[in-house]
Design an enzyme around this catalytic site. Sequence first.
Site, mmCIF file in Angstrom:
data_model
loop_
_atom_site.group_PDB
_atom_site.id
_atom_site.type_symbol
_atom_site.label_atom_id
_atom_site.label_comp_id
_atom_site.label_asym_id
_atom_site.label_seq_id
_atom_site.Cartn_x
_atom_site.Cartn_y
_atom_site.Cartn_z
ATOM 1 N N GLN A 264 0.822 -1.201 0.000
ATOM 2 C CA GLN A 264 0.000 0.000 0.000
ATOM 3 C C GLN A 264 0.857 1.251 0.000
ATOM 4 O O GLN A 264 1.975 1.252 0.501
ATOM 5 C CB GLN A 264 -1.002 -0.002 1.154
ATOM 6 C CG GLN A 264 -0.410 -0.119 2.514
ATOM 7 C CD GLN A 264 -1.460 -0.485 3.559
ATOM 8 O OE1 GLN A 264 -2.351 -1.288 3.321
ATOM 9 N NE2 GLN A 264 -1.342 0.107 4.723
ATOM 10 N N ALA A 265 0.284 2.294 -0.594
ATOM 11 C CA ALA A 265 0.971 3.572 -0.719
ATOM 12 C C ALA A 265 -0.039 4.673 -0.423
ATOM 13 O O ALA A 265 -1.230 4.526 -0.697
ATOM 14 C CB ALA A 265 1.548 3.728 -2.126
ATOM 15 N N TYR A 266 0.453 5.776 0.108
ATOM 16 C CA TYR A 266 -0.417 6.862 0.568
ATOM 17 C C TYR A 266 -0.307 8.073 -0.334
ATOM 18 O O TYR A 266 0.776 8.608 -0.542
ATOM 19 C CB TYR A 266 -0.092 7.207 2.026
ATOM 20 C CG TYR A 266 -0.572 6.099 2.932
ATOM 21 C CD1 TYR A 266 -1.805 6.170 3.537
ATOM 22 C CD2 TYR A 266 0.181 4.934 3.082
ATOM 23 C CE1 TYR A 266 -2.287 5.129 4.311
ATOM 24 C CE2 TYR A 266 -0.281 3.888 3.853
ATOM 25 C CZ TYR A 266 -1.519 3.990 4.467
ATOM 26 O OH TYR A 266 -1.993 2.943 5.208
ATOM 27 N N LEU A 267 -1.472 8.480 -0.858
ATOM 28 C CA LEU A 267 -1.557 9.683 -1.683
ATOM 29 C C LEU A 267 -1.710 10.910 -0.799
ATOM 30 O O LEU A 267 -1.344 12.018 -1.192
ATOM 31 C CB LEU A 267 -2.737 9.580 -2.644
ATOM 32 C CG LEU A 267 -2.710 8.361 -3.577
ATOM 33 C CD1 LEU A 267 -4.023 8.219 -4.313
ATOM 34 C CD2 LEU A 267 -1.555 8.476 -4.542
#
Length: 149
Positions: free
Chosen positions: A26-29
């Site tokens: 997962q990656a955070y915008l």
Amino acid sequence: MEIERKFTIKKLPDDLTSYPCHIIEQAYLNTEPVVRVRRQDEDYYLTYKGKGLLAREEYNLPLNRPSYEHLRQKADGNLISKRRYLIPCDPYTIELDIFEPPFSPLIIAEVEFPSIEEAQNFSVPDWFDQDVTNDPAYHNSTMSRQEFD
């Protein structure tokens, strides 16, 4: 509404490999509010999470792989990778997250509940350690902003 408690653990269950496992990336915008993209095995999502620690709004929208990969490139901070084991704890499920570098050896157990009352009355298994629900340092969105040397 997501109602969830988080714990560190004392030791891994002996039969860990007998439980279902998902590979998560997962990656955070954005972190305020939380907007993330997630790959779980071969499923892809865009998630919005509201403010809060024990209870907060959460909305998941399905993505296809190209959309996920495009949005992942737009993310700031650390990419979070982990293995999530699903361990029954009747009537709940413990989601045991074993983080990959740079966050290893971190291991967190999360349990979701249908109500705040049930969350507060949860009988903690003996292999759990500290309750870190109210410590923002253990939120993946905070971890995504952590700096490493």
